[in-house]
Scaffold this motif. Sequence first.
Motif, PDB file in Angstrom:
ATOM      1  N   GLY A   3      15.224 -23.498 -12.473  1.00 42.99           N
ATOM      2  CA  GLY A   3      15.620 -23.427 -11.061  1.00 42.99           C
ATOM      3  C   GLY A   3      17.087 -23.083 -10.895  1.00 42.99           C
ATOM      4  O   GLY A   3      17.454 -22.293 -10.021  1.00 42.99           O
ATOM      5  N   LEU A   4      17.935 -23.661 -11.747  1.00 40.08           N
ATOM      6  CA  LEU A   4      19.361 -23.344 -11.669  1.00 40.08           C
ATOM      7  C   LEU A   4      19.634 -21.907 -12.086  1.00 40.08           C
ATOM      8  O   LEU A   4      20.500 -21.241 -11.521  1.00 40.08           O
ATOM      9  N   ASN A  40      22.553 -21.497  -7.407  1.00 43.72           N
ATOM     10  CA  ASN A  40      23.134 -22.452  -6.478  1.00 43.72           C
ATOM     11  C   ASN A  40      22.106 -23.562  -6.252  1.00 43.72           C
ATOM     12  O   ASN A  40      21.167 -23.383  -5.483  1.00 43.72           O
ATOM     13  N   PRO A  41      22.270 -24.702  -6.900  1.00 44.44           N
ATOM     14  CA  PRO A  41      21.228 -25.731  -6.860  1.00 44.44           C
ATOM     15  C   PRO A  41      20.980 -26.348  -5.488  1.00 44.44           C
ATOM     16  O   PRO A  41      19.900 -26.860  -5.232  1.00 44.44           O
ATOM     17  N   LYS A  42      21.933 -26.271  -4.594  1.00 46.19           N
ATOM     18  CA  LYS A  42      21.710 -26.872  -3.269  1.00 46.19           C
ATOM     19  C   LYS A  42      20.726 -26.069  -2.423  1.00 46.19           C
ATOM     20  O   LYS A  42      20.244 -26.546  -1.407  1.00 46.19           O
ATOM     21  N   THR A  90      18.312 -19.600  -9.025  1.00 42.62           N
ATOM     22  CA  THR A  90      19.039 -19.635  -7.754  1.00 42.62           C
ATOM     23  C   THR A  90      20.534 -19.468  -7.898  1.00 42.62           C
ATOM     24  O   THR A  90      21.187 -18.986  -6.979  1.00 42.62           O
ATOM     25  N   LEU A 102      14.466 -27.953 -13.900  1.00 46.71           N
ATOM     26  CA  LEU A 102      15.825 -27.904 -13.367  1.00 46.71           C
ATOM     27  C   LEU A 102      16.620 -26.737 -13.949  1.00 46.71           C
ATOM     28  O   LEU A 102      17.332 -26.031 -13.220  1.00 46.71           O
ATOM     29  N   ILE A 128      17.745 -25.024  -3.546  1.00 44.22           N
ATOM     30  CA  ILE A 128      16.367 -25.275  -3.962  1.00 44.22           C
ATOM     31  C   ILE A 128      15.589 -26.107  -2.944  1.00 44.22           C
ATOM     32  O   ILE A 128      14.466 -25.746  -2.592  1.00 44.22           O
TER      33      ILE A 128
END
Length: 113
Positions: free
Chosen positions: A43-44, A49-51, A47, A40, A53
Motif C-alpha cells: 500500500g505504501l 502517501n499513506p494517509k 500510494t 502495508l 489509503i
Amino acid sequence: MDNFIQGIIAISADLKEFFVYLAFNRVFLSFASGAIISILIVGLILTKNPKDIPVILRYDSTQGFQRISARTESGTFEHSYSRFVKLHAQIRILALIAMITFFVAITAIVINA
C-alpha cells in the motif's frame, strides 16, 4: 425458556473458546502479522502517501479524487483523474485480496482444529 438461555450460554462459551484458540494459534498469528506487513508495504509503495489509503478505501473514485487531489490557483487539479482511478482500483483490489486471504486462513484453521 430455560433451555433457550442455556443454549445461548453454551454458544457464547463455544465462541469464547474459538476466539481464545484463534488468538493463541501460532500459525494464525504468523500469517496475520505477515499479511499485515506485506499489505502495508504494498500500500505504501502504490500510494506513496499513506494517509490517502483510508480515503481511497472509504470513498468511490470521484469523491476520493476530490478529497485527495490538490487544485492549482486556476481551479484545475494537479494530477490526472485516470492515474488516480488506476491507483484507486489497485488499492481496492489489494484490500479485497487481503480480506479473502484472511477469511481463507481462518477457515483453514477452523477445519484443521
